[in-house]
Scaffold this active site. Structure first.
Site, PDB file in Angstrom:
ATOM      1  N   ASP A  45     -15.216  14.185 -61.688  1.00 55.66           N
ATOM      2  CA  ASP A  45     -15.278  13.460 -60.412  1.00 55.66           C
ATOM      3  C   ASP A  45     -16.075  14.298 -59.402  1.00 55.66           C
ATOM      4  OD1 ASP A  45     -13.411  15.409 -59.816  1.00 55.66           O
ATOM      5  OD2 ASP A  45     -11.915  14.032 -58.988  1.00 55.66           O
ATOM      6  N   SER A  46     -16.515  15.491 -59.833  1.00 58.24           N
ATOM      7  CA  SER A  46     -17.460  16.283 -59.037  1.00 58.24           C
ATOM      8  C   SER A  46     -18.731  15.487 -58.787  1.00 58.24           C
ATOM      9  CB  SER A  46     -17.796  17.595 -59.751  1.00 58.24           C
ATOM     10  OG  SER A  46     -18.207  17.356 -61.086  1.00 58.24           O
ATOM     11  N   ASP A  84     -13.051  12.168 -66.248  1.00 59.93           N
ATOM     12  CA  ASP A  84     -12.158  12.699 -65.217  1.00 59.93           C
ATOM     13  C   ASP A  84     -11.529  11.551 -64.426  1.00 59.93           C
ATOM     14  OD1 ASP A  84     -11.026  14.761 -63.818  1.00 59.93           O
ATOM     15  OD2 ASP A  84     -12.855  15.363 -62.768  1.00 59.93           O
ATOM     16  N   LYS A 114      -9.185  13.642 -68.205  1.00 63.28           N
ATOM     17  CA  LYS A 114      -8.664  14.834 -67.522  1.00 63.28           C
ATOM     18  C   LYS A 114      -7.937  14.397 -66.255  1.00 63.28           C
ATOM     19  CE  LYS A 114     -11.377  17.836 -65.081  1.00 63.28           C
ATOM     20  NZ  LYS A 114     -10.762  17.775 -63.733  1.00 63.28           N
ATOM     21  N   GLU A 116      -5.745  16.099 -62.762  1.00 68.44           N
ATOM     22  CA  GLU A 116      -5.291  17.263 -61.995  1.00 68.44           C
ATOM     23  C   GLU A 116      -3.783  17.146 -61.855  1.00 68.44           C
ATOM     24  OE1 GLU A 116      -7.506  17.594 -58.343  1.00 68.44           O
ATOM     25  OE2 GLU A 116      -9.422  17.412 -59.397  1.00 68.44           O
ATOM     26  N   GLU A 183      -8.585  26.374 -62.876  1.00 65.29           N
ATOM     27  CA  GLU A 183      -9.621  26.538 -61.853  1.00 65.29           C
ATOM     28  C   GLU A 183      -9.193  27.535 -60.777  1.00 65.29           C
ATOM     29  OE1 GLU A 183     -11.551  23.015 -60.319  1.00 65.29           O
ATOM     30  OE2 GLU A 183     -12.558  24.175 -58.748  1.00 65.29           O
TER      31      GLU A 183
END
Ligand code: KIV
Length: 266
Positions: A45-46, A84, A114, A116, A183
């Site tokens: 999502d970057s 993501d 993925k 978070e 991270e």
């Protein structure tokens, strides 16, 4: 050419073979990353920062992620493809999380997702993986929680926070995560986590002791504008190369030296 699968990644950890993960957001870049022999391609999502020019990842939508995973999948032959899950696509309920994870696989061609995580999302990890979709957890600095944590800060420096992250990593493995992104945490903590779980850890700003490393493609190629985080190593300076090429084209057009005979039809 053998396709990289989740079992491949487990075996790589067992053999002590480092896992290489790179982000990609389009088919052409994915094709180059794949040809370079990278093991995992993450459509992060970057893309909110890198592609959309946003200050953070919070407004990236499911539909945008699905579009980018779909186009990336066309460029990938060997690498494992992970999508993501964007902010609010898995936070509302386990049911919504399963549905959205399913879209990554059914509509876009992802082979895992993925998310978070903190302690509140262990059941979500479990529910998605029980639905047959491999889940990569992401702990430490979680960019989707910047408003809670106060920004992009190294996590786990305090002893109590380090203990919490170690316990979270173990719980994520127990809940069914097949790998973990670590991270921006101290390297000794990343080492302890990596040695405490039998699923691969993939570090970004987490030092050399993880089972693998990930970087954002625009950072590693030197396209991203400064400042970049301390953990970024630029393996090229494509920003300079691109600027030089585009300025040269503009100069030749303005001078009337392009197109010349060689680049014209008669
Ligand atoms: O969004 C992303 O690209 C990521 C990686 C940097 C791990 O989460």
């Amino acid at each position: 050419m053998k396709k990289v699968t989740v079992p491949t990644l487990y075996s790589m950890k067992k053999r002590g073979e480092k896992i290489v993960m790179v982000t990609a957001y389009d088919a052409t870049t994915a094709n180059i990353v794949d040809e370079a022999g990278v093991d995992v391609i993450l459509v992060g999502d970057s893309l909110g920062n890198v592609i959309q020019g946003l200050p953070n990842t919070l407004s990236v939508t499911m539909d945008e992620m699905i579009y980018h995973v779909k186009i990336v999948s066309r460029g990938v032959k060997r690498a494992h493809l992970c999508g993501d899950m964007p902010f609010m696509s898995y936070q509302v309920s386990k049911e919504r999380a399963i549905e959205n994870a399913g879209r990554f696989v059914k509509e876009a061609g992802a082979e895992s997702v993925k998310i978070e995580i903190n302690e509140n999302y262990l059941e979500t990890v479990n529910a998605i993986s029980r639905a047959g979709i491999p889940v990569m957890g992401h702990i430490g600095l979680c960019p989707q929680s910047i408003h809670l944590t106060g920004g992009y800060k190294v996590q786990g420096r305090e002893e109590s926070e380090a203990r919490r992250l170690l316990e979270l990593a173990i719980a994520a493995k127990e809940a069914g995560a097949f790998s973990l992104v670590l991270e921006s945490i101290p390297k000794e903590l990343a080492k302890k986590i990596t040695e405490s779980i039998d699923i691969p850890t993939i570090g970004i700003g987490a030092g050399p002791f993880c089972d693998g490393q990930v970087l954002v493609i625009n950072d590693l190629l030197g396209i991203s504008p400064e400042p970049v985080p301390r953990f970024v190593k630029k393996y090229a300076n494509l920003r300079e190369t691109m600027l030089r090429a585009i300025r040269e084209f503009a100069h030749e057009v303005r001078e009337g030296t392009f197109p010349d005979e060689e680049h014209s039809y008669s």
